[in-house]
Design an enzyme around this catalytic site. Structure first.
Site, short mmCIF file in Angstrom:
data_model
loop_
_atom_site.label_atom_id
_atom_site.label_comp_id
_atom_site.label_asym_id
_atom_site.label_seq_id
_atom_site.Cartn_x
_atom_site.Cartn_y
_atom_site.Cartn_z
N ASP A 16 -6.49 5.62 1.49
CA ASP A 16 -6.27 4.21 1.19
C ASP A 16 -7.61 3.47 1.26
OD1 ASP A 16 -3.56 2.18 1.62
OD2 ASP A 16 -5.56 1.30 1.78
N HIS A 66 0.83 -1.21 0.00
CA HIS A 66 0.00 0.00 0.00
C HIS A 66 0.87 1.26 0.00
CE1 HIS A 66 -4.03 -1.87 0.83
NE2 HIS A 66 -3.19 -2.90 0.95
O1 LIG Z 1 12.23 -7.70 -1.54
C1 LIG Z 1 11.30 -7.03 -1.98
C2 LIG Z 1 9.93 -7.37 -1.76
C3 LIG Z 1 8.96 -6.55 -2.29
N1 LIG Z 1 9.31 -5.43 -3.00
C4 LIG Z 1 8.26 -4.51 -3.50
O2 LIG Z 1 7.19 -4.47 -2.59
C5 LIG Z 1 5.96 -4.32 -3.28
C6 LIG Z 1 5.09 -5.49 -2.91
O3 LIG Z 1 3.79 -5.27 -3.35
P1 LIG Z 1 2.90 -6.41 -4.04
O4 LIG Z 1 3.63 -7.02 -5.16
O5 LIG Z 1 1.59 -5.79 -4.38
O6 LIG Z 1 2.77 -7.53 -2.95
P2 LIG Z 1 2.30 -7.49 -1.39
O7 LIG Z 1 3.36 -6.90 -0.59
O8 LIG Z 1 1.93 -8.88 -1.08
O9 LIG Z 1 0.99 -6.56 -1.45
C7 LIG Z 1 -0.21 -6.51 -0.70
O10 LIG Z 1 -0.89 -5.38 -1.28
C8 LIG Z 1 -1.21 -5.51 -2.67
C9 LIG Z 1 -1.85 -4.20 -3.12
O11 LIG Z 1 -3.07 -3.97 -2.48
C10 LIG Z 1 -2.13 -6.71 -2.89
O12 LIG Z 1 -2.40 -6.85 -4.28
C11 LIG Z 1 -1.45 -7.96 -2.33
O13 LIG Z 1 -2.29 -9.09 -2.48
C12 LIG Z 1 -1.13 -7.73 -0.86
O14 LIG Z 1 -0.52 -8.88 -0.30
C13 LIG Z 1 6.31 -4.29 -4.76
O15 LIG Z 1 6.37 -2.95 -5.18
C14 LIG Z 1 7.68 -4.93 -4.83
O16 LIG Z 1 8.46 -4.45 -5.90
C15 LIG Z 1 10.63 -5.12 -3.23
O17 LIG Z 1 10.95 -4.13 -3.90
N2 LIG Z 1 11.57 -5.94 -2.71
#
Ligand SMILES: O=c1ccn([C@@H]2O[C@H](COP(=O)(O)OP(=O)(O)O[C@H]3O[C@H](CO)[C@@H](O)[C@H](O)[C@H]3O)[C@@H](O)[C@H]2O)c(=O)[nH]1
Length: 469
Positions: free
Chosen positions: A124, A26
């Site tokens: 949000d 988020h």
């Molecule tokens: O080592 C890491 C791990 C993650 N990321 C970043 O972190 C973000 C992760 O976001 P996302 O891919 O959406 O996964 P989640 O962290 O699991 O996101 C939550 O939020 C999202 C948006 O609401 C939902 O779609 C997902 O299901 C929910 O788990 C992204 O920008 C990734 O690039 C990094 O850069 N490095």
């Protein structure tokens, strides 16, 4: 010819407050939205809720604020949650959302202290039932930022119609959403099928409150979801919704400056430089999804069996601060040895976009968190979708429908099925060897780049125009 009043409006810098909730999934799109607004001459106030759950979120916010010193940060100190609410969920992020929701009556003094007064607030999606009760009496236009796919939004906006019957499996095997089509019961976030869960309760009340808002912002591209966006914008899905703005939010330099990847991230970068073009599989399940130890080991076996080199960002705990176990402890010495020969495994945060856009990366095994999908489209890397929670199966359907990737198989929700290494390896090979898929992913990237971040990004332009007027 434009009038002097219109010209003055074009020059005005609207003041917008952004209120993200919790979780890097988020915070990241909110910070990208902030960066886009700043580049369009908006004033931005960022409201950060404290205490912050993960180190990754703290680091993202600090890096953003040091890159953009013109942003005003307002720290919002939330109240501890009473034990009765805590009992209905164990998820640290849902609990944080609930704490913020219950503290929001304290926000009005922050909002009224802002100068110049706000032209708009962006809330949000997980907080909207509470923010609207604050901004309505203050007459501040309030916009929902839906951080997932437009397809997931169609379920969200249609939810009030079906929420009661959804709990009864004998009544509903799929939800037919007007203008969108059927979403099978198996793709519906499992917690929505448990009406008393904290997630379902929030989802229901937020869905009911949507019509009180001034607009809805979704970070998506026509190239991924054109039919869905068309149906939503035409009002086919649910009547009386506020206008929808789809904005393409692109990764920003502040994410690269993080410097919290540490040695792990540097090792990844050097290792990638030494690999052949398009030969590497990148594996990550986002910022908050930990697999079981058993599943981690099957995944390790699958990666080794695929025969392709890999970068694997492993999460053993949902909250990074609690993820202290060494890699060897998680994988076991034997598996650790095999894995180290073929690839690189880290538990630290890596800059995902930097990894994905590296020339040697040829495929992405992803849980389909929406930000990961958008990033894969932005860099044109094919996706093997392995949805694990919440919105991810619906997002996986978007991936498959757009041609960016395909679903792994009938792999159940996280913890329901132990997906065997053999099968994982086979599906990875399929992804890496599918030339058509690679071409399509490249086309999506090229099409997206013609529009997003360039002159054709109508959603963002229209939104800012509205705030300027
Ligand atoms: O080592 C890491 C791990 C993650 N990321 C970043 O972190 C973000 C992760 O976001 P996302 O891919 O959406 O996964 P989640 O962290 O699991 O996101 C939550 O939020 C999202 C948006 O609401 C939902 O779609 C997902 O299901 C929910 O788990 C992204 O920008 C990734 O690039 C990094 O850069 N490095």
């Amino acid at each position: 010819m434009s009038s002097p009043a219109a010209d003055a409006n074009d020059l005005r810098s609207p003041h917008v407050a952004l209120l993200p909730s919790s979780g890097a999934g988020h915070i990241t799109p909110f910070l990208r939205l902030a960066a886009s607004l700043l580049s369009q001459n908006c004033r931005v106030t960022l409201i950060t809720s404290h205490p912050i759950v993960t180190q990754a979120e703290s680091n993202l916010i600090s890096s953003f604020l040091s890159s953009f010193p013109q942003v005003t940060e307002k720290q919002f100190h939330i109240l501890p949650l009473d034990p009765a609410s805590a009992a209905s969920s164990k998820d640290p992020f849902f609990l944080q959302w609930e704490s913020i929701r219950r503290s929001l009556h304290l926000l009005s003094s922050i909002l009224s202290s802002l100068s110049p007064p706000l032209d708009a607030m962006v809330s949000d999606i997980t907080l909207i039932s509470s923010t609207i009760t604050i901004t309505k009496p203050m007459k501040i236009p309030n916009y929902v930022f839906f951080t997932s796919s437009a397809k997931m939004f169609s379920l969200f906006s249609y939810y009030s119609v079906v929420s009661e019957s959804l709990a009864d499996s004998t009544k509903i095997s799929e939800i037919k959403i007007p203008g969108i089509g059927a979403i099978p019961r198996s793709s519906i976030p499992p917690l929505l099928l448990v009406p008393e869960s904290l997630f379902a309760t929030m989802f229901k009340s937020d869905s009911d409150n949507l019509r009180q808002f001034d607009g809805i912002i979704i970070n998506t591209f026509d190239q991924l979801e054109s039919k869905t966006l068309k149906a939503l914008k035409a009002g086919e899905v649910a009547g009386g919704l506020p206008p929808l703005f789809n904005v393409g939010l692109i990764p920003n330099d502040f994410e690269r400056k993080l410097g919290f990847g540490g040695e792990g991230a540097e090792a990844v970068s050097k290792w990638l430089d030494a690999q052949l073009a398009k030969s590497v599989v990148y594996v990550s399940f986002g910022s908050r999804t930990a697999l079981s130890r058993e599943q981690i080991r099957e995944l390790g076996e699958g990666l080794v069996k695929s025969g392709y080199p890999f970068v694997w960002v492993m999460k053993d705990k949902a909250v990074d601060k609690e993820d202290g176990e060494k890699l060897e402890g998680v994988l076991g010495a034997e598996m650790m040895g095999e894995v180290k020969e073929k690839g690189i495994v880290v538990k630290e945060w890596v800059d995902q976009v930097e990894v994905l856009r590296h020339n040697s990366v040829g495929g992405f095994v992803s849980h389909c968190g929406w930000n990961s999908v958008v990033e894969a489209a932005w860099v044109g890397v094919p996706v093997l979708a392995w949805p694990l929670h919440g919105d991810q199966r619906i997002n996986g359907e978007v991936v498959q429908g757009s041609g960016l990737g395909f679903m792994g198989g009938n792999w159940g929700w996280s913890g329901q099925v132990l997906v065997k290494g053999e099968e994982i390896g086979r599906r990875i090979k399929e992804m890496m060897e599918d030339e058509g898929l690679r071409l399509r992913a490249g086309e999506i990237r090229d099409e997206v780049r013609k529009v997003v971040g360039g002159t054709g990004d109508d959603g963002l332009k229209q939104l800012i125009q509205k705030w300027r007027a």
